[in-house]
Design an enzyme around this catalytic site. Structure first.
Site, PDB file in Angstrom:
ATOM      1  N   GLU A   1       1.460   8.019   4.352  1.00 32.08           N
ATOM      2  CA  GLU A   1       2.446   7.640   3.345  1.00 32.08           C
ATOM      3  C   GLU A   1       1.868   7.987   1.970  1.00 32.08           C
ATOM      4  O   GLU A   1       0.654   7.932   1.757  1.00 32.08           O
ATOM      5  CB  GLU A   1       2.671   6.127   3.452  1.00 32.08           C
ATOM      6  CG  GLU A   1       3.608   5.515   2.443  1.00 32.08           C
ATOM      7  CD  GLU A   1       3.632   3.995   2.543  1.00 32.08           C
ATOM      8  OE1 GLU A   1       4.657   3.405   2.168  1.00 32.08           O
ATOM      9  OE2 GLU A   1       2.623   3.387   2.993  1.00 32.08           O
TER      10      GLU A   1
ATOM     11  N   LYS B   1      11.831   5.049   4.421  1.00 31.58           N
ATOM     12  CA  LYS B   1      11.247   3.779   4.872  1.00 31.58           C
ATOM     13  C   LYS B   1      12.282   2.656   4.819  1.00 31.58           C
ATOM     14  O   LYS B   1      12.910   2.421   3.781  1.00 31.58           O
ATOM     15  CB  LYS B   1      10.045   3.455   3.983  1.00 31.58           C
ATOM     16  CG  LYS B   1       9.249   2.220   4.372  1.00 31.58           C
ATOM     17  CD  LYS B   1       8.083   2.072   3.397  1.00 31.58           C
ATOM     18  CE  LYS B   1       7.175   0.910   3.722  1.00 31.58           C
ATOM     19  NZ  LYS B   1       6.102   0.793   2.704  1.00 31.58           N
TER      20      LYS B   1
ATOM     21  N   CYS C   1       4.262   2.586   7.402  1.00 31.08           N
ATOM     22  CA  CYS C   1       3.450   1.473   6.905  1.00 31.08           C
ATOM     23  C   CYS C   1       4.026   0.105   7.264  1.00 31.08           C
ATOM     24  O   CYS C   1       3.927  -0.331   8.396  1.00 31.08           O
ATOM     25  CB  CYS C   1       3.244   1.630   5.396  1.00 31.08           C
ATOM     26  SG  CYS C   1       1.855   0.662   4.743  1.00 31.08           S
TER      27      CYS C   1
END
Length: 265
Positions: free
Chosen positions: A40, A105, A141
């Site tokens: 990321e 995300k 993440c």
């Protein structure tokens, strides 16, 4: 299928980070990788003015990543930022082997005193891509704390989930990272490949205090939750083999998908 996790320490300069991507893809292709994963925020680390560097997935930075993927005949997966009005999207570019798309995300890191949603807009759509007959899901993440996403990706056909990450440092966070990767593998019966930013201190890169800039410790868990490969805190590359048949066998043993009750959702 062979996958490389490239644990780099990104800087705040997208051009410098692009050069690092090319060098790592070259190494990974030499090692026989078909898929090359970066963390990321590979475009620029957190603590950078994200709105100033954000570009669409057909912009110059992502297009350069696409050319690198095509040059080495691999799929490259890397974190970047794309524009979205007053905020940006935390996007993973997935490019090469005839593909060019992004995953935004879904779960934003409003935790441990940090508020990603102040500057980042959430995504909504799950993404999978198939390479050499192996379906790969994408997560980013903080997504790793939400098992339903990984089970959804498994139900969509994924045998493995690639997780570009920039994990925030702090007490107990390294232990949580490993537990979560292993748990999501067990929850979904998928390989889970977590590619974190290297600890910037190991590379001499200054960062903004409090920004989640990575701790290293990239790792791969098989569909039974066993760690099969890992890195330390410093920059490095991990090359691993994933077998979709192992996912089928793990799901048959545990029944995690077949026995899941949708009544609790």
């Amino acid at each position: 299928m062979r996958v490389a996790l490239c644990q780099i320490a990104a800087t705040g300069d997208p051009v410098r980070n692009l050069a690092a991507v090319r060098a790592e893809v070259d190494r990974a292709a030499d090692a026989g990788a078909r898929v090359v994963v970066f963390p990321e925020a590979t475009m620029a680390h957190f603590g950078t003015d994200l709105s100033a560097i954000a570009e669409p997935i057909d912009g110059p930075w992502a297009s350069a990543i696409a050319r690198i993927a095509d040059e080495f005949d691999v799929l490259v997966v890397a974190g970047m930022f794309t524009p979205d009005g007053a905020r940006v999207r935390n996007t993973v570019i997935i490019t090469g082997l005839g593909r060019h798309l992004g995953y935004d995300k879904i779960h934003l890191y409003d935790a441990f005193g940090y508020r990603e949603s102040d500057t980042v807009a959430p995504g909504r759509d799950c993404v999978t891509v198939t390479v050499d007959g192996v379906a790969l899901g994408i997560a980013t993440c903080y997504d790793i704390r939400f098992p339903a996403l990984f089970q959804r990706l498994a139900e969509d056909g994924a045998s493995a989930v690639l997780v570009p990450t920039s994990w925030g440092a702090g007490e107990g966070k390294a232990d949580q990272w490993e537990v979560l990767v292993r748990a999501r593998a067990l929850d979904s019966g998928c390989w889970v490949l977590g590619c974190d930013q290297a600890d910037p201190r190991t590379a001499g890169i200054p960062v903004q205090p409090g920004a989640p800039t990575g701790i290293g410790r990239s790792l791969v868990a098989d569909p039974s939750g066993v760690v099969v490969a890992r890195l330390g805190a410093e920059p490095g590359m991990l090359v691993t083999e994933i077998d979709s048949n192992a996912a089928v066998a793990a799901r048959r043993r545990t029944g995690v998908l077949a026995n899941r009750s949708h009544a609790v959702h």
